[in-house]
Design a protein around this motif. Structure first.
Motif, short mmCIF file in Angstrom:
data_model
loop_
_atom_site.label_atom_id
_atom_site.label_comp_id
_atom_site.label_asym_id
_atom_site.label_seq_id
_atom_site.Cartn_x
_atom_site.Cartn_y
_atom_site.Cartn_z
N LEU A 131 0.83 -1.21 0.00
CA LEU A 131 0.00 0.00 0.00
C LEU A 131 0.86 1.26 0.00
O LEU A 131 0.52 2.24 -0.67
CB LEU A 131 -0.91 0.01 1.23
CG LEU A 131 -1.80 -1.20 1.47
CD1 LEU A 131 -2.74 -0.92 2.66
CD2 LEU A 131 -2.61 -1.56 0.23
N PRO A 135 0.71 2.41 -4.24
CA PRO A 135 -0.74 2.62 -4.15
C PRO A 135 -1.41 2.72 -5.51
O PRO A 135 -2.55 2.28 -5.69
CB PRO A 135 -0.87 3.93 -3.36
CG PRO A 135 0.45 4.62 -3.54
CD PRO A 135 1.46 3.51 -3.61
N ILE A 138 -2.40 -0.75 -6.73
CA ILE A 138 -3.60 -1.28 -6.08
C ILE A 138 -4.83 -0.64 -6.70
O ILE A 138 -5.80 -1.34 -7.07
CB ILE A 138 -3.56 -1.01 -4.57
CG1 ILE A 138 -2.30 -1.59 -3.92
CG2 ILE A 138 -4.82 -1.54 -3.90
CD1 ILE A 138 -2.23 -3.08 -3.88
N PHE A 169 -8.87 -6.53 -0.80
CA PHE A 169 -9.39 -5.17 -0.95
C PHE A 169 -10.66 -5.16 -1.80
O PHE A 169 -11.64 -4.50 -1.45
CB PHE A 169 -8.32 -4.27 -1.56
CG PHE A 169 -7.62 -3.40 -0.55
CD1 PHE A 169 -7.59 -2.04 -0.68
CD2 PHE A 169 -6.98 -3.97 0.54
CE1 PHE A 169 -6.96 -1.22 0.25
CE2 PHE A 169 -6.33 -3.18 1.48
CZ PHE A 169 -6.32 -1.81 1.34
N VAL A 232 -5.11 -1.86 8.45
CA VAL A 232 -5.69 -0.94 7.47
C VAL A 232 -6.81 -0.13 8.14
O VAL A 232 -6.93 1.08 7.93
CB VAL A 232 -6.21 -1.71 6.24
CG1 VAL A 232 -6.99 -0.77 5.31
CG2 VAL A 232 -5.05 -2.34 5.48
N ALA A 239 -10.35 0.03 4.19
CA ALA A 239 -9.93 -0.06 2.79
C ALA A 239 -10.56 1.03 1.93
O ALA A 239 -9.90 1.62 1.07
CB ALA A 239 -10.27 -1.44 2.23
N TRP A 242 -8.88 4.32 2.58
CA TRP A 242 -7.54 4.34 2.00
C TRP A 242 -7.62 4.55 0.49
O TRP A 242 -6.88 5.37 -0.08
CB TRP A 242 -6.81 3.03 2.30
CG TRP A 242 -5.40 3.01 1.75
CD1 TRP A 242 -4.27 3.44 2.37
CD2 TRP A 242 -5.00 2.55 0.45
NE1 TRP A 242 -3.18 3.28 1.54
CE2 TRP A 242 -3.60 2.74 0.36
CE3 TRP A 242 -5.68 2.00 -0.64
CZ2 TRP A 242 -2.88 2.38 -0.79
CZ3 TRP A 242 -4.96 1.66 -1.77
CH2 TRP A 242 -3.58 1.86 -1.83
#
Length: 262
Positions: A131, A135, A138, A169, A232, A239, A242
């Motif tokens: 992460l 990022p 992801i 995720f 997280v 999630a 984030w």
């Protein structure tokens, strides 16, 4: 677990059927996950494309792996689009076959930084690193899954760590129950010997695996994913928050949920 019994991959499954918090379930033939696809046979390709409606591959391997392994059989199928999103820093020659070769002397600095993220569990620390380090990968992987016209398949080398994090995720965004997300992650442990046997037969991955020869060292543990998702939540508010902080907004969340829940 809806295992896909393929001839050229041993850790492939459909996450369809996993229960959501509101009593629903993930739709089948929307999101598949797998280990390396280099050994797929013509029969496997027929199963994936014709039976499961595969249109999109999300490849989480690092650039060194993709380069060393070369084009896989699915790259010859015109109807299947391939997207590459490495979740590792793109430096050196690490293959990440063991999630990360944190024992290699060339990566001592990275090893220390990894451990400092979460000293209680090295694998949880490693996943948090995905992460922090990549990022954009992801987010890109989840957007690709959401926008796939048919089934999307996410894979890496073993199909358990990088694939496990991205899949967790996606499932979390879709509202899948936490215990089901953890169980899906841990299911790769049922096939760990077959997974590692495949990787040890590859010149790309064998050297990294030889450094940690005990199969149990590679087995995904439920507590690792529980710790990761808990961190997280604690560090980022979950999630979804984030993702929002990295540009994956409410419209993206709605699209991904619509894709997975049908």
């Amino acid at each position: 677990m809806h295992w896909l019994e393929l001839e050229g991959a041993v850790n492939a499954r459909d996450v369809g059927g996993l229960p959501t918090e509101d009593g629903g379930a993930v739709a089948e033939r929307r999101l598949l996950r797998s280990d390396n696809l280099q050994g797929l046979t013509p029969r496997d390709i027929k199963v994936l494309v014709e039976d499961f409606g595969l249109t999109t591959v999300v490849d989480l391997r690092g650039t060194p792996e993709v380069t060393k392994e070369g084009p896989g059989p699915l790259t010859n199928v015109e109807s299947v689009r391939h997207h590459h999103y490495s979740v590792l820093p793109e430096s050196g020659g690490t293959t990440d076959a063991t999630a990360d070769d944190i024992s290699d002397a060339l990566y001592l600095k990275r090893r220390q930084r990894t451990i400092e993220r979460f000293p209680d569990d090295v694998m949880t620390a490693l996943y948090l690193g995905y992460l922090e380090d990549r990022p954009e990968s992801i987010v890109g992987a989840l957007r690709t899954i959401a926008g796939a016209p048919g089934a999307a398949l996410v894979h890496c080398a073993a199909g358990k760590d990088r694939t496990g994090v991205v899949t967790a995720f996606a499932l979390t965004v879709a509202g899948v129950r936490r215990d089901a997300v953890v169980a899906d992650y841990a299911a790769s442990g049922e096939r760990i010997r077959a997974i590692l046997d495949r990787l040890r037969a590859s010149p790309t991955y064998a050297p990294d695996l030889d450094k940690r020869p005990d199969d149990d060292d590679h087995r995904p543990k439920p507590e690792t994913m529980s710790l990761f998702l808990g961190e997280v939540d604690r560090r980022y508010g979950g999630a979804v928050r984030w993702l929002d902080a990295h540009g994956f907004d409410a419209a993206d969340v709605a699209e991904l949920r619509g894709k997975l829940l049908g």
